[in-house]
Motif scaffolding. Structure first.
Motif, short mmCIF file in Angstrom:
data_model
loop_
_atom_site.label_atom_id
_atom_site.label_comp_id
_atom_site.label_asym_id
_atom_site.label_seq_id
_atom_site.Cartn_x
_atom_site.Cartn_y
_atom_site.Cartn_z
N VAL A 1 0.86 -1.18 0.00
CA VAL A 1 0.00 0.00 0.00
C VAL A 1 0.90 1.23 0.00
O VAL A 1 1.56 1.53 1.00
N CYS A 2 0.92 1.94 -1.12
CA CYS A 2 1.86 3.05 -1.30
C CYS A 2 1.27 4.35 -0.77
O CYS A 2 0.09 4.66 -0.99
N GLU A 3 2.13 5.15 -0.12
CA GLU A 3 1.66 6.34 0.58
C GLU A 3 2.32 7.63 0.10
O GLU A 3 2.11 8.70 0.68
N SER A 4 3.12 7.55 -0.98
CA SER A 4 3.70 8.76 -1.56
C SER A 4 4.15 8.46 -2.98
O SER A 4 4.37 7.30 -3.36
N ILE A 5 4.29 9.51 -3.77
CA ILE A 5 4.79 9.37 -5.13
C ILE A 5 6.23 8.85 -5.11
O ILE A 5 6.61 8.01 -5.91
N GLN A 6 7.02 9.34 -4.16
CA GLN A 6 8.41 8.88 -4.05
C GLN A 6 8.49 7.39 -3.74
O GLN A 6 9.39 6.70 -4.24
N GLU A 7 7.57 6.90 -2.93
CA GLU A 7 7.56 5.47 -2.64
C GLU A 7 7.28 4.67 -3.91
O GLU A 7 7.92 3.63 -4.16
N LEU A 8 6.35 5.14 -4.71
CA LEU A 8 6.08 4.47 -5.99
C LEU A 8 7.32 4.44 -6.87
O LEU A 8 7.62 3.42 -7.51
N GLN A 9 8.05 5.53 -6.89
CA GLN A 9 9.27 5.60 -7.69
C GLN A 9 10.34 4.65 -7.16
O GLN A 9 11.07 4.03 -7.94
N GLN A 10 10.43 4.53 -5.83
CA GLN A 10 11.40 3.60 -5.25
C GLN A 10 11.04 2.16 -5.59
O GLN A 10 11.91 1.34 -5.90
N ILE A 11 9.75 1.83 -5.54
CA ILE A 11 9.32 0.49 -5.91
C ILE A 11 9.62 0.22 -7.38
O ILE A 11 10.06 -0.88 -7.75
N GLN A 12 9.41 1.22 -8.23
CA GLN A 12 9.74 1.09 -9.65
C GLN A 12 11.21 0.75 -9.83
O GLN A 12 11.57 -0.15 -10.60
N SER A 13 12.09 1.43 -9.10
CA SER A 13 13.53 1.17 -9.22
C SER A 13 13.88 -0.24 -8.76
O SER A 13 14.65 -0.96 -9.41
N LEU A 14 13.30 -0.67 -7.64
CA LEU A 14 13.57 -2.02 -7.14
C LEU A 14 13.02 -3.08 -8.10
O LEU A 14 13.66 -4.11 -8.34
N ALA A 15 11.84 -2.82 -8.64
CA ALA A 15 11.24 -3.78 -9.57
C ALA A 15 12.08 -3.92 -10.83
O ALA A 15 12.25 -5.04 -11.34
N LEU A 16 12.61 -2.82 -11.33
CA LEU A 16 13.50 -2.88 -12.50
C LEU A 16 14.74 -3.69 -12.18
O LEU A 16 15.19 -4.52 -12.99
N GLU A 17 15.31 -3.45 -11.01
CA GLU A 17 16.51 -4.18 -10.59
C GLU A 17 16.26 -5.68 -10.49
O GLU A 17 17.09 -6.50 -10.90
N LEU A 18 15.09 -6.04 -9.94
CA LEU A 18 14.76 -7.45 -9.72
C LEU A 18 14.08 -8.11 -10.92
O LEU A 18 13.87 -9.32 -10.92
N GLY A 19 13.73 -7.31 -11.91
CA GLY A 19 13.11 -7.85 -13.11
C GLY A 19 11.71 -8.37 -12.90
O GLY A 19 11.31 -9.39 -13.47
N VAL A 20 10.93 -7.67 -12.05
CA VAL A 20 9.57 -8.09 -11.76
C VAL A 20 8.62 -6.90 -11.89
O VAL A 20 9.06 -5.75 -11.97
N THR A 21 7.32 -7.20 -11.90
CA THR A 21 6.29 -6.17 -11.80
C THR A 21 5.62 -6.32 -10.45
O THR A 21 5.26 -7.42 -10.04
N VAL A 22 5.48 -5.21 -9.75
CA VAL A 22 5.01 -5.23 -8.37
C VAL A 22 3.58 -4.71 -8.29
O VAL A 22 3.27 -3.63 -8.83
N ASP A 23 2.72 -5.45 -7.60
CA ASP A 23 1.34 -5.02 -7.37
C ASP A 23 1.29 -4.05 -6.19
O ASP A 23 1.83 -4.34 -5.12
N VAL A 24 0.63 -2.91 -6.42
CA VAL A 24 0.51 -1.92 -5.36
C VAL A 24 -0.94 -1.43 -5.28
O VAL A 24 -1.68 -1.47 -6.26
N ALA A 25 -1.30 -0.98 -4.09
CA ALA A 25 -2.54 -0.24 -3.89
C ALA A 25 -2.14 1.19 -3.51
O ALA A 25 -1.14 1.38 -2.82
N ILE A 26 -2.91 2.15 -3.94
CA ILE A 26 -2.65 3.54 -3.60
C ILE A 26 -3.48 3.92 -2.38
O ILE A 26 -4.70 3.77 -2.38
N ARG A 27 -2.79 4.39 -1.34
CA ARG A 27 -3.52 4.93 -0.19
C ARG A 27 -3.83 6.39 -0.47
O ARG A 27 -2.93 7.21 -0.65
N ILE A 28 -5.10 6.69 -0.54
CA ILE A 28 -5.55 8.04 -0.87
C ILE A 28 -5.98 8.75 0.41
O ILE A 28 -6.76 8.22 1.21
N ASN A 29 -5.46 9.95 0.60
CA ASN A 29 -5.93 10.84 1.65
C ASN A 29 -7.03 11.69 1.03
O ASN A 29 -6.76 12.61 0.25
#
Length: 429
Positions: A116-144
């Motif tokens: 459950v992602c809580e910031s745009i920066q967190e989404l970007q960090q997950i994107q970087s890790l996913a690219l490194e690991l060669g996977v696609t990551v499922d996320v939910a957006i926590r909306i305020n």
């Protein structure tokens, strides 16, 4: 003749004698009662995810898991706890505003249901890790969300908060979010507040969340697979508060849930429950060590205070209000004396109860702070004065189970390092 309190028929003095005090005692019958009562009334497709932050003890979680609860975690240790308890990764979600790289990697490697992602920066960090690991990551957006609802004792959304991404920001940057090549947005999470004791407020929250989910799904352009409606169901702590009426809650809430379900049969619906499932089951048992009078008012000094039950001090409240407190050694005695109840700490803030009316108390008597199964020792400064963590015991089918050992002196000292500074210090004199 005094009559003492019993847990599933076991005298509280027997439990205290075996495991010592201060001590947390959890009643498995109450855990079962609160879970099953709610489970029977709400739709079976509304899944209950237990929030480990409320009480992360592995045995408490495992007990609730056996009843049917899934897991919502917010740290690496909580994640490892539920995995060690045998939880299917597809029944785990991980949320929190400050996830570190190690935690995100663990979520990805263990293939949990959703981060459950809580910031745009967190989404970007997950994107970087996913690219490194060669996977696609499922996320939910926590909306305020932009809306807010009254009735929450602790507001988590609808105003400036560190939690989630503001509704306006989500929709403004949705194209950029969708463009992340290795992040798949499959869900939405909203958590408005906690300690809610008004059934209508819960229904109002849920209605607004479903409306937001419909809008988010439309703008996203693909069907959502999960909507987490939060929850925030409360436990009555203070005088005048009433337990949620589960029958009334179901009568009001079920039609709202059914309507959304009919329109979106493909969406997995989640409700988070932490305090509600664990809160009523626990008692902090503390023993009176001294009885004294100060400026004409009687004080009970007990061996466990706010160091193992910080919630009882009333942090965040302008007026000190008492948790339910009972004289466990004399439950049928007449409430005659208004005591101040304190712990062993060297601070005037260590006050478990103010002017609590109890039957006359003797040194050695046991006191119980009820409704203490959630946000107890783990949310308290257990290391203040180096008293350490209290023992925890779960009572199940008239048997006691030690589920956490009390900290001993060696436990508190073994992680510290004594360095010989004397020569270096002397050379500078």
């Amino acid at each position: 003749m005094r009559k003492e309190y019993k847990v599933q028929g076991i005298p509280i003095s027997h439990i205290a004698a075996e495991f010592g005090t201060p001590l947390y005692v959890y009643d498995g019958d109450i855990l079962t009662e609160d879970y099953t009562q709610l489970r029977r009334k709400l739709p079976p497709y509304l899944e209950f995810f237990y929030s480990l932050k409320a009480n992360p003890n592995i045995s408490i979680y495992h007990y609730l898991k056996r009843l049917g609860a899934r897991a919502e975690v917010s740290s690496l240790v909580e994640l490892q706890t539920v995995l060690q308890a045998g939880t299917d990764p597809q029944n785990i979600i991980f949320l929190g505003p400050g996830k570190n790289e190690t935690e995100l990697r663990a979520c990805i490697e263990n293939k949990i249901y959703a981060i459950v992602c809580e910031s745009i920066q967190e989404l970007q960090q997950i994107q970087s890790l996913a690219l490194e690991l060669g996977v696609t990551v499922d996320v939910a957006i926590r909306i305020n969300p932009s809306f807010s609802v009254k009735g929450s004792r602790l507001t988590m959304g609808g105003k400036p908060r560190q939690f989630g991404i503001d509704e306006e920001t989500v929709f403004a940057q949705l194209n950029e979010i969708k463009a992340l090549s290795h992040v798949r947005v499959m869900g939405m999470h909203v958590y408005m507040g906690t300690r809610i004791l008004d059934e209508e407020v819960i229904v109002q929250n849920t209605s607004h969340i479903f409306q937001l989910a419909e809008r988010f799904q439309d703008q996203l352009g693909v069907p959502l697979e999960m909507v987490d409606i939060g929850g925030g169901l409360g436990v009555p702590y203070f005088e005048g508060e009433q337990k949620l009426n589960v029958d009334r809650l179901a009568d009001l809430l079920n039609p709202v849930i059914h309507l959304f379900r009919e329109a979106n049969p493909h969406i997995r619906l989640i409700m988070e429950l932490g305090r509600y499932l664990a809160g009523r089951s626990g008692i902090l048992v503390t023993q009176v060590k001294y009885i004294k009078e100060s400026f004409g008012e009687p004080f009970l000094v007990a061996d466990g205070g706010t160091n193992c039950h910080m919630a009882a001090v009333g942090i965040g409240s302008f007026v000190k209000r008492n948790f339910p407190i009972r004289q466990l050694s004399d439950i049928e005695g007449e409430d005659q004396v208004a005591y101040h109840i304190t712990g062993p700490l060297c601070t005037p803030n260590d006050q478990l109860g103010k002017k609590v009316k109890l039957p006359p108390v003797e040194v050695g008597d046991l006191l119980g702070i009820f409704h203490s199964g959630a946000y107890g020792p783990t949310a308290s400064p257990v290391l203040f004065l180096s008293h350490g963590y209290p023992a925890e015991v779960l009572v199940h089918q008239q048997e006691t189970y030690l589920i956490r050992e009390r900290d001993q002196v060696e436990d508190l000292l073994e992680k510290q390092h004594l360095h010989a500074f004397s020569e270096k210090i002397a050379s500078r004199q």
